[in-house]
Design a protein around this motif. Structure first.
Motif, PDB file in Angstrom:
ATOM      1  N   TRP A   1      -4.164  26.122  18.439  1.00  0.00           N
ATOM      2  CA  TRP A   1      -3.233  25.254  17.716  1.00  0.00           C
ATOM      3  C   TRP A   1      -1.937  25.996  17.369  1.00  0.00           C
ATOM      4  N   ARG A   2      -1.964  27.337  17.509  1.00  0.00           N
ATOM      5  CA  ARG A   2      -0.914  28.177  16.957  1.00  0.00           C
ATOM      6  C   ARG A   2       0.427  28.009  17.679  1.00  0.00           C
ATOM      7  N   VAL A   3       1.488  27.887  16.893  1.00  0.00           N
ATOM      8  CA  VAL A   3       2.838  27.902  17.455  1.00  0.00           C
ATOM      9  C   VAL A   3       3.481  29.257  17.140  1.00  0.00           C
ATOM     10  N   PHE A   4       3.235  29.723  15.889  1.00  0.00           N
ATOM     11  CA  PHE A   4       3.699  31.058  15.488  1.00  0.00           C
ATOM     12  C   PHE A   4       2.478  31.930  15.219  1.00  0.00           C
ATOM     13  N   ARG A   5       2.530  33.183  15.672  1.00  0.00           N
ATOM     14  CA  ARG A   5       1.406  34.064  15.377  1.00  0.00           C
ATOM     15  C   ARG A   5       1.815  35.104  14.321  1.00  0.00           C
ATOM     16  N   PRO A   6       0.895  35.391  13.379  1.00  0.00           N
ATOM     17  CA  PRO A   6       1.223  36.424  12.396  1.00  0.00           C
ATOM     18  C   PRO A   6       1.121  37.819  13.034  1.00  0.00           C
ATOM     19  N   VAL A   7       2.117  38.629  12.739  1.00  0.00           N
ATOM     20  CA  VAL A   7       2.082  40.010  13.247  1.00  0.00           C
ATOM     21  C   VAL A   7       2.216  40.944  12.048  1.00  0.00           C
ATOM     22  N   HIS A   8       1.331  41.906  11.991  1.00  0.00           N
ATOM     23  CA  HIS A   8       1.182  42.739  10.798  1.00  0.00           C
ATOM     24  C   HIS A   8       1.823  44.115  11.025  1.00  0.00           C
ATOM     25  N   ASP A   9       2.561  44.565  10.003  1.00  0.00           N
ATOM     26  CA  ASP A   9       3.177  45.892  10.099  1.00  0.00           C
ATOM     27  C   ASP A   9       2.461  46.815   9.111  1.00  0.00           C
ATOM     28  N   PRO A  10       1.533  47.655   9.577  1.00  0.00           N
ATOM     29  CA  PRO A  10       0.730  48.492   8.670  1.00  0.00           C
ATOM     30  C   PRO A  10       1.574  49.517   7.922  1.00  0.00           C
ATOM     31  N   THR A  11       2.763  49.816   8.432  1.00  0.00           N
ATOM     32  CA  THR A  11       3.579  50.820   7.732  1.00  0.00           C
ATOM     33  C   THR A  11       4.159  50.270   6.441  1.00  0.00           C
TER      34      THR A  11
ATOM     35  N   CYS B   1      -3.068  38.368   1.287  1.00  0.00           N
ATOM     36  CA  CYS B   1      -3.095  37.537   2.505  1.00  0.00           C
ATOM     37  C   CYS B   1      -4.529  37.171   2.878  1.00  0.00           C
ATOM     38  N   TRP B   2      -5.419  38.116   2.725  1.00  0.00           N
ATOM     39  CA  TRP B   2      -6.836  37.906   3.064  1.00  0.00           C
ATOM     40  C   TRP B   2      -7.448  36.834   2.165  1.00  0.00           C
ATOM     41  N   ILE B   3      -7.059  36.856   0.883  1.00  0.00           N
ATOM     42  CA  ILE B   3      -7.571  35.843  -0.054  1.00  0.00           C
ATOM     43  C   ILE B   3      -7.066  34.453   0.334  1.00  0.00           C
ATOM     44  N   TYR B   4      -5.789  34.389   0.708  1.00  0.00           N
ATOM     45  CA  TYR B   4      -5.174  33.090   0.957  1.00  0.00           C
ATOM     46  C   TYR B   4      -5.486  32.486   2.325  1.00  0.00           C
ATOM     47  N   CYS B   5      -5.815  33.297   3.301  1.00  0.00           N
ATOM     48  CA  CYS B   5      -6.000  32.756   4.656  1.00  0.00           C
ATOM     49  C   CYS B   5      -7.074  31.657   4.652  1.00  0.00           C
ATOM     50  N   PRO B   6      -6.714  30.431   5.016  1.00  0.00           N
ATOM     51  CA  PRO B   6      -7.680  29.328   4.960  1.00  0.00           C
ATOM     52  C   PRO B   6      -8.728  29.400   6.069  1.00  0.00           C
ATOM     53  N   ASP B   7      -8.525  30.257   7.038  1.00  0.00           N
ATOM     54  CA  ASP B   7      -9.459  30.306   8.160  1.00  0.00           C
ATOM     55  C   ASP B   7     -10.217  31.624   8.266  1.00  0.00           C
ATOM     56  N   SER B   8     -10.198  32.406   7.213  1.00  0.00           N
ATOM     57  CA  SER B   8     -10.872  33.717   7.227  1.00  0.00           C
ATOM     58  C   SER B   8     -10.517  34.486   8.488  1.00  0.00           C
ATOM     59  N   SER B   9      -9.256  34.460   8.844  1.00  0.00           N
ATOM     60  CA  SER B   9      -8.835  35.067  10.109  1.00  0.00           C
ATOM     61  C   SER B   9      -8.182  36.430   9.929  1.00  0.00           C
ATOM     62  N   ILE B  10      -8.218  36.928   8.705  1.00  0.00           N
ATOM     63  CA  ILE B  10      -7.685  38.266   8.489  1.00  0.00           C
ATOM     64  C   ILE B  10      -8.886  39.203   8.314  1.00  0.00           C
TER      65      ILE B  10
ATOM     66  N   GLY C   1     -11.481  48.084   3.124  1.00  0.00           N
ATOM     67  CA  GLY C   1     -10.434  47.743   2.174  1.00  0.00           C
ATOM     68  C   GLY C   1      -9.043  47.695   2.769  1.00  0.00           C
ATOM     69  N   LYS C   2      -8.953  47.781   4.099  1.00  0.00           N
ATOM     70  CA  LYS C   2      -7.622  47.745   4.721  1.00  0.00           C
ATOM     71  C   LYS C   2      -7.551  46.629   5.747  1.00  0.00           C
ATOM     72  N   ILE C   3      -6.353  46.045   5.867  1.00  0.00           N
ATOM     73  CA  ILE C   3      -6.158  45.022   6.891  1.00  0.00           C
ATOM     74  C   ILE C   3      -6.319  45.680   8.263  1.00  0.00           C
ATOM     75  N   GLU C   4      -7.281  45.174   9.022  1.00  0.00           N
ATOM     76  CA  GLU C   4      -7.474  45.761  10.337  1.00  0.00           C
ATOM     77  C   GLU C   4      -6.734  44.975  11.406  1.00  0.00           C
ATOM     78  N   LYS C   5      -6.997  43.654  11.455  1.00  0.00           N
ATOM     79  CA  LYS C   5      -6.360  42.828  12.492  1.00  0.00           C
ATOM     80  C   LYS C   5      -6.495  41.350  12.134  1.00  0.00           C
ATOM     81  N   PHE C   6      -5.878  40.520  12.970  1.00  0.00           N
ATOM     82  CA  PHE C   6      -6.063  39.070  12.836  1.00  0.00           C
ATOM     83  C   PHE C   6      -7.101  38.609  13.852  1.00  0.00           C
ATOM     84  N   ASP C   7      -7.848  37.595  13.452  1.00  0.00           N
ATOM     85  CA  ASP C   7      -8.769  36.964  14.399  1.00  0.00           C
ATOM     86  C   ASP C   7      -7.981  35.846  15.086  1.00  0.00           C
TER      87      ASP C   7
END
Ligand code: SF4
Ligand code: SF4
Lengths: 94, 391
Positions: free
Chosen positions: A29-39, A47-56, A61-67
């Protein structure tokens, strides 16, 4: 997901198997994809709390990637990332 | 036991005997009498129902759905614009396959505003997936209320049921009727064991998920099957009811049809008047009979065509008007049932009684004369006729 016949599924649209939404890929369904800057990221996990699709996906304890199979590109994560950090960018899918 | 009750009280009495776990109510004339009486039963501790007073019919049906999905017996009741306001949720109740029972006291739809009887309210949702069972009088309203749960909860059906009674004519008129003992009614209805209750932590279930082009159609196909199955179940429950309580109920009632060449088809309270007229007209030598449709949804197509196979001219009496340019809803269903099965029959529509307009024995007598003339001359002047409107 295999498509079953009308006599093979529960009536009334009921889903009897908990957690089976993982089988339903909404990434398309995606038109825009989230891209994460670990720096820039402070790993506050907002972001992890808010994601409605548990896709983070968080590891240790660290953001690893998007599903990307399930991330539907709503942009909530990018919106909720604190203004002074803004570690998630929404990039147009090619 | 013989008791004098209004139609509303008779339905409330059946609800008391059913003792549903949840009843969600919002008042609307002429249904209010049902909930008013039922509220007495709640206040007096004669039922242990959770009685919810809602802010609208839309909410009342929503709460009923929630309770039914949770796994208990849930009821509400409405009329007219209340039903119209519920409509979105009415459709969802059927789609979720919830065995809700809802008495509907038939009242004309606005506008202009009218509180009196016609069938436009339930006709407005005749294809919403609910079973619709009409009653001729208080006795039938009571008996239908007793039978409805067994129909709705049958595993081959699992559809909600509307039982209808004519506003004021039945709902507010005092009649004597036979009621049955509480324990007999309870035994007849039996216990409800929900297959997939929403409240069951050991077996979680989702109601109302998103359902797209890949499965929605399959769910609708199942629903269509439930409605077809209902025909058999309604008859089975009718037979079981007769065995227990000595009153017979089927898909429709045939009155003096054995040798009839002319016939009337009616719904609801008008059947009582029309039967008396049939008797009078019979004395004049007309071979006339009557069919009273009890089960309007599912529509007893084949059975009706069979019952009408010797009929030459048929008067279909509609107490509502379909604004389709081709007559009332009953008329159109009856014609569809006969198409390809009985090519000889002439079917004429008589729309009457809108907004509570009186229908008299004399009006019905005129209809009988009319179809006799059609039989003699072979000519139908007008296939849709309005009875009792000022020309
Ligand atoms: S875009 Fe939406 S769905 Fe995708 S990871 Fe961010 S919040 Fe989750
Ligand atoms: S909200 Fe921003 S800063 Fe916080 S974890 Fe997510 S990406 Fe990192």
């Amino acid at each position: 997901m295999s498509n079953k016949k009308w006599k093979e599924i529960p009536i009334g649209g009921l889903i009897l198997e908990p957690g089976n939404s993982v089988k339903y890929k909404t990434g398309g369904w995606r038109v825009f994809r989230p891209v994460h800057d670990p720096t820039k990221c402070s790993n506050c996990l907002i972001c992890w709390i808010y994601c409605p699709d548990s896709s983070i996906i968080v590891k240790n304890g660290k953001i690893e990637k998007f599903d990307y199979d399930h991330c539907k590109g709503c942009g909530i994560c990018a919106r909720e990332c604190p203004p002074k950090i803004k570690a998630i960018k929404m990039v147009k899918e090619e | 036991m013989r008791q004098a009750m209004t139609g509303n009280e008779a339905v409330a009495y059946a609800m008391k005997q059913i003792n549903p776990e949840v009843v969600a109510a919002y008042p609307i004339t002429p249904q209010t009498g049902i909930m008013q009486k039922f509220a007495d039963y709640v206040a007096n501790g004669q039922v242990d129902t959770e009685f919810l007073t809602m802010d609208s019919e839309h909410s009342a049906m929503s709460a009923t759905i929630g309770a039914s999905a949770a796994g208990v017996r849930a009821m509400t009741a409405t009329s007219s614009n209340g039903l119209a306001y519920m409509w979105e949720i009415v459709y969802i109740a059927a789609s979720y396959r919830l065995p809700i029972v809802m008495p509907v006291v038939n009242r004309a739809l606005s506008g202009p505003i009218n509180i009196h009887c016609d069938h436009s309210d339930t006709m407005g949702c005749r294809d919403s997936g609910w079973i619709q069972i009409f009653s001729e009088n208080s006795q039938e309203a009571y008996d239908n209320a007793v039978q409805a749960l067994r129909i709705a909860e049958h595993p081959d059906v699992m559809l909600p049921v509307m039982i209808t009674l004519d506003g004021f004519i039945i709902s507010h008129a005092l009649e004597t009727l036979s009621t049955y003992e509480d324990d007999k009614v309870k035994k007849f209805i039996g216990n409800y064991i929900p297959k997939h209750p929403l409240i069951n932590p050991s077996q979680p279930v989702t109601y109302g998920p998103l359902d797209f082009f890949d499965y929605y159609f399959e769910h609708k196909r199942q629903q269509a099957e439930g409605m077809v199955n209902a025909k058999k179940v309604i008859q089975e429950v009718g037979r079981a009811f007769e065995k227990e309580f000595n009153r017979s109920y089927g898909l429709f009632e045939e009155y003096r049809m054995a040798d009839a060449e002319l016939a009337l088809i009616v719904l609801g309270s008008t059947a009582g008047t029309a039967k008396a007229v049939v008797d009078m007209v019979r004395e004049k030598g007309y071979k006339i009979g009557l069919i009273k449709i009890r089960c309007f949804r599912p529509f007893p197509e084949e059975e009706l065509a069979e019952a009408l196979k010797r009929i030459k001219v048929l008067a279909v009496m509609d107490r509502s008007l379909g604004f389709n340019g081709v007559g009332g809803p009953l008329f159109n269903d009856v014609r569809a049932a006969l198409f390809g099965r009985n090519a000889e029959i002439k079917v004429v529509n008589y729309v009457y009684g809108l907004g509570g307009r009186e229908i008299t024995p004399n009006d019905i007598w005129n209809i009988c004369n009319n179809i006799r003339d059609i039989n003699l001359t072979g000519k139908v002047q007008s296939s849709v006729n309005y009875v009792g409107v000022r020309e």
